[in-house]
Scaffold this motif. Structure first.
Motif, PDB file in Angstrom:
ATOM      1  N   GLY A 145      83.561  50.109  71.340  1.00 22.62           N
ATOM      2  CA  GLY A 145      84.832  49.467  71.679  1.00 22.62           C
ATOM      3  C   GLY A 145      84.582  48.127  72.340  1.00 22.62           C
ATOM      4  O   GLY A 145      83.964  47.243  71.762  1.00 22.62           O
ATOM      5  N   GLN A 146      85.027  47.982  73.589  1.00 17.21           N
ATOM      6  CA  GLN A 146      84.876  46.727  74.316  1.00 17.21           C
ATOM      7  C   GLN A 146      83.658  46.703  75.239  1.00 17.21           C
ATOM      8  O   GLN A 146      83.537  45.817  76.085  1.00 17.21           O
ATOM      9  CB  GLN A 146      86.134  46.473  75.167  1.00 17.21           C
ATOM     10  CG  GLN A 146      87.387  46.212  74.349  1.00 17.21           C
ATOM     11  CD  GLN A 146      87.276  44.924  73.558  1.00 17.21           C
ATOM     12  OE1 GLN A 146      86.869  43.892  74.093  1.00 17.21           O
ATOM     13  NE2 GLN A 146      87.616  44.974  72.284  1.00 17.21           N
ATOM     14  N   HIS A 147      82.767  47.668  75.101  1.00 20.49           N
ATOM     15  CA  HIS A 147      81.605  47.742  75.991  1.00 20.49           C
ATOM     16  C   HIS A 147      80.282  47.718  75.253  1.00 20.49           C
ATOM     17  O   HIS A 147      80.094  48.406  74.258  1.00 20.49           O
ATOM     18  CB  HIS A 147      81.638  49.052  76.802  1.00 20.49           C
ATOM     19  CG  HIS A 147      82.731  49.099  77.822  1.00 20.49           C
ATOM     20  ND1 HIS A 147      83.955  49.682  77.581  1.00 20.49           N
ATOM     21  CD2 HIS A 147      82.783  48.631  79.096  1.00 20.49           C
ATOM     22  CE1 HIS A 147      84.715  49.570  78.662  1.00 20.49           C
ATOM     23  NE2 HIS A 147      84.032  48.932  79.598  1.00 20.49           N
ATOM     24  N   ILE A 148      79.345  46.938  75.811  1.00 25.42           N
ATOM     25  CA  ILE A 148      77.953  47.045  75.394  1.00 25.42           C
ATOM     26  C   ILE A 148      77.313  48.035  76.360  1.00 25.42           C
ATOM     27  O   ILE A 148      77.511  47.944  77.570  1.00 25.42           O
ATOM     28  CB  ILE A 148      77.223  45.687  75.508  1.00 25.42           C
ATOM     29  CG1 ILE A 148      77.793  44.686  74.521  1.00 25.42           C
ATOM     30  CG2 ILE A 148      75.723  45.863  75.313  1.00 25.42           C
ATOM     31  CD1 ILE A 148      77.156  44.693  73.158  1.00 25.42           C
ATOM     32  N   ASP A 168      81.244  44.695  80.007  1.00 28.70           N
ATOM     33  CA  ASP A 168      82.620  44.668  79.512  1.00 28.70           C
ATOM     34  C   ASP A 168      82.870  43.320  78.835  1.00 28.70           C
ATOM     35  O   ASP A 168      82.773  42.276  79.488  1.00 28.70           O
ATOM     36  CB  ASP A 168      83.577  44.891  80.700  1.00 28.70           C
ATOM     37  CG  ASP A 168      85.006  45.126  80.247  1.00 28.70           C
ATOM     38  OD1 ASP A 168      85.422  44.547  79.207  1.00 28.70           O
ATOM     39  OD2 ASP A 168      85.719  45.866  80.928  1.00 28.70           O
ATOM     40  N   LEU A 169      83.192  43.360  77.547  1.00 26.61           N
ATOM     41  CA  LEU A 169      83.401  42.126  76.785  1.00 26.61           C
ATOM     42  C   LEU A 169      84.568  41.311  77.343  1.00 26.61           C
ATOM     43  O   LEU A 169      84.606  40.094  77.241  1.00 26.61           O
ATOM     44  CB  LEU A 169      83.698  42.463  75.316  1.00 26.61           C
ATOM     45  CG  LEU A 169      82.523  42.356  74.326  1.00 26.61           C
ATOM     46  CD1 LEU A 169      81.390  43.266  74.725  1.00 26.61           C
ATOM     47  CD2 LEU A 169      82.994  42.696  72.934  1.00 26.61           C
ATOM     48  N   ARG A 170      85.529  42.007  77.909  1.00 29.21           N
ATOM     49  CA  ARG A 170      86.725  41.315  78.388  1.00 29.21           C
ATOM     50  C   ARG A 170      86.461  40.555  79.684  1.00 29.21           C
ATOM     51  O   ARG A 170      86.971  39.457  79.871  1.00 29.21           O
ATOM     52  CB  ARG A 170      87.871  42.315  78.570  1.00 29.21           C
ATOM     53  CG  ARG A 170      88.340  42.912  77.257  1.00 29.21           C
ATOM     54  CD  ARG A 170      89.142  44.185  77.484  1.00 29.21           C
ATOM     55  NE  ARG A 170      88.328  45.239  78.068  1.00 29.21           N
ATOM     56  CZ  ARG A 170      88.644  46.522  78.027  1.00 29.21           C
ATOM     57  NH1 ARG A 170      89.759  46.909  77.408  1.00 29.21           N
ATOM     58  NH2 ARG A 170      87.872  47.438  78.592  1.00 29.21           N
ATOM     59  N   THR A 171      85.646  41.148  80.594  1.00 30.89           N
ATOM     60  CA  THR A 171      85.429  40.496  81.888  1.00 30.89           C
ATOM     61  C   THR A 171      84.106  39.743  81.938  1.00 30.89           C
ATOM     62  O   THR A 171      83.893  38.896  82.800  1.00 30.89           O
ATOM     63  CB  THR A 171      85.408  41.533  83.027  1.00 30.89           C
ATOM     64  OG1 THR A 171      84.337  42.461  82.757  1.00 30.89           O
ATOM     65  CG2 THR A 171      86.727  42.291  83.086  1.00 30.89           C
ATOM     66  N   GLY A 172      83.196  40.057  81.006  1.00 31.23           N
ATOM     67  CA  GLY A 172      81.885  39.389  80.990  1.00 31.23           C
ATOM     68  C   GLY A 172      80.990  39.812  82.131  1.00 31.23           C
ATOM     69  O   GLY A 172      80.165  39.039  82.591  1.00 31.23           O
TER      70      GLY A 172
END
Lengths: 375, 187
Positions: A145-148, A168-172
């Protein structure tokens, strides 16, 4: 006098409709991009032909990177819809470290300072993040999803377990979380673990035992273990998602004497998992997989949609395809890896698998610095 | 046997030379075509079989087909039937099967090489009208090969298509797909 018979006159012949769609079904996807621009009727014919006659199939993309400066990269892609290889000429991937792939579309490079990754179908976009807090060699890396997720791997500094980290891709930003199951702690991901991912979770199978754990980054919890080893005569199980279901591909026998390769579908009940044998690789393809060596210690799989691509990392000259269709029927095939030849021993190979569509090709071409060349 | 009369009559027919059908093209060509070849044209097959007509010596006029095309069609279908028979005879013998396959591929490559773009298009229209599945498939593959790695302009010219995108629409596409206009085979 002889009576002349006349056949009914069909409508005036124009190159359109069924005949045009049939022609387009034989045209490779990369050539359908210009076909869409010929005229509006052609644009609809392309769309219709793709929908009804010869649909898009997942591409296998083979990336190479030389092991010495300037670490030049090459990219070749196989389109199974047209049985065609293309070379993607593009600016070289900026070197961060060794190029690696994980599950289907994730490509990454990790150094002590930077973590670079790409996951779009043609890898047009690379994301650069700071390295995770802890340095480790050959860890598990996955995109859920949005996590590595970065976990496990080896560390030279002491025996303390290295914490897992998620980005978290959204917060970097990176966050640490609960330690992982001990069975996975010291395993080198590239050789002893198999990783698969669906929308919610990452699944990790330890290849010797078949023990599998899953991790949900949104709740930061581990689940399992599940035993995905189909039998004691099966070794090196690898996992992936094909035709919407988790599958296990395993080698029968032992590394010195591989008797066969089979595919099982996994169905998960509330407490247990069940494995159902769904296909067996034809003998001649097993021989291709072995290559020149009599030993076959392990295999790797990358999959997308209805296709799984299997290869032998020690002898990557042949790629085996398995298409799983409705009713869980397996259709096997093989294709020669266009990249592998005698000259190219000093390079790293990374394989990804993606759903490449017309839009992706158009986006790749719009930058002006990419070309797709028929091989 | 009681049926003697009928049997001997059937035997006599099958021993006679292959039946032919006379086909006339719209530009005055006349062809005597062997029945097995003619029955590959599904439009003829259904004309006779589905509608229960009897084969007789009358002539059939093909309104959409010219003599040059029909002669090419007859050539291909005759060879295709021969290859089919050879293939069946070679069944089980891998080497023989391969030889037939290669022979066929050689014939098809030569056949299509000799066709101009114009002829290829005319043939497709003729074969589509006559409803010859195998040949249509072969010609379609050949056309697809001829437009691979070609510019948009080449494709338009090949099929005689008018560009119906407005200049603004074209500009937008051109910007998005710079490659489609360069780096392709020379027109």
């Amino acid at each position: 006098m002889e009576e002349e018979k006349k056949l009914e006159l069909e409508e005036a012949p124009i190159f359109h409709g069924d005949v045009l769609e049939a022609v387009l079904s034989r045209v490779p996807l990369i050539d359908l991009v210009p076909a869409c621009q010929v005229s509006k009727p052609w644009e609809s014919a392309v769309v219709s032909s793709l929908r009804h006659l010869n649909p898009i199939k997942p591409w296998l993309i083979v990336h190479t990177q030389t092991t010495r400066h300037p670490y030049a990269t090459t990219t070749h892609a196989y389109d199974p819809r047209s049985d065609l290889w293309v070379e993607i000429e593009q600016p070289p991937i900026k070197h961060v470290s060794v190029l690696r792939s994980s599950h289907s579309t994730l490509l990454y490079m990790q150094s002590p300072f930077k973590f670079a990754f790409s996951f779009d179908p043609l890898h047009l976009m690379w994301h650069l993040a700071d390295a995770p807090i802890a340095w480790r060699t050959d860890p598990i890396v996955a995109l859920v999803g949005q996590h590595i997720v970065v976990a496990g791997g080896g560390c030279d500094f002491g025996d303390d377990p290295i914490p897992m980290e998620t980005y978290d891709l959204r917060t970097g930003t990176w966050e640490t979380c609960e330690s992982m199951p001990s069975i996975l702690k010291d395993s080198a991901a590239s050789t002893s673990l198999s990783i698969a991912v669906d929308e919610q979770r990452m699944y990790v199978t330890e290849k010797t035992s078949g023990m599998t754990h899953s991790f949900d980054p949104s709740t930061k919890t581990w689940h399992g273990p599940y035993n995905l080893r189909p039998g004691t005569n099966v070794f090196s199980p690898v996992i992936g998602f094909v035709h919407g279901r988790m599958v296990v591909v395993g080698l029968i026998g032992d590394a010195e004497n591989v008797k066969g390769v089979k595919l099982w579908e996994v169905s998960k009940g509330t407490e247990t998992v069940e494995l159902r044998e769904v296909g067996e690789m034809p003998k001649e393809l097993v021989e291709k997989l072995k290559g020149k060596s009599p030993r076959l210690p392990y295999i790797a799989m990358t999959s997308m949609g209805n296709l799984a691509y299997l290869h032998n990392p020690s002898e990557p000259g042949e790629l085996i395809l398995c298409e799983v269709t409705d009713g869980s029927k397996c259709k096997w095939g093989s294709v020669r890896n266009v990249v592998v030849n005698e000259v190219n021993r000093m390079q790293t190979l990374a394989l990804t698998c993606s759903n490449v569509g017309l839009g992706d090709l158009q986006a790749a071409l719009s930058s002006g610095d990419r070309r797709f060349i028929h091989c | 046997m009681a049926d003697d009369g009928v049997n001997t009559k059937v035997e006599a027919v099958s021993k006679a030379t292959t039946e032919t059908i006379e086909l006339r093209t719209e530009d005055g060509g006349v062809f005597d075509v062997d029945k097995p070849v003619a029955m590959e044209f599904l439009i003829l097959k259904s004309f006779y079989e589905d509608e229960g007509r009897v084969f007789d010596k009358t002539s059939i006029r093909l309104p959409n087909v010219k003599q040059l095309e029909l002669s090419k069609v007859i050539e291909y279908c005759t060879r295709a039937l021969e290859f089919g028979a050879k293939s069946a005879a070679a069944a089980g013998d891998k080497d023989a099967e391969r030889m037939v396959r290669q022979e066929r591929e050689g014939f098809e490559a030569e056949f299509v090489d000799e066709l101009s773009n114009e002829m290829l298009k005319e043939l497709i229209l003729a074969v589509n009208f006559l409803d010859i599945k195998e040949m249509l498939d072969f010609l379609i593959r050949s056309v697809a090969n001829r437009i691979r790695n070609r510019s948009v302009a080449y494709v338009r010219q090949f099929f005689d298509i008018e560009n119906d995108f407005t200049p603004q629409e074209e500009d937008q596409i051109h910007q998005e797909n710079a490659w489609a206009f360069e780096g392709v085979d020379a027109d």
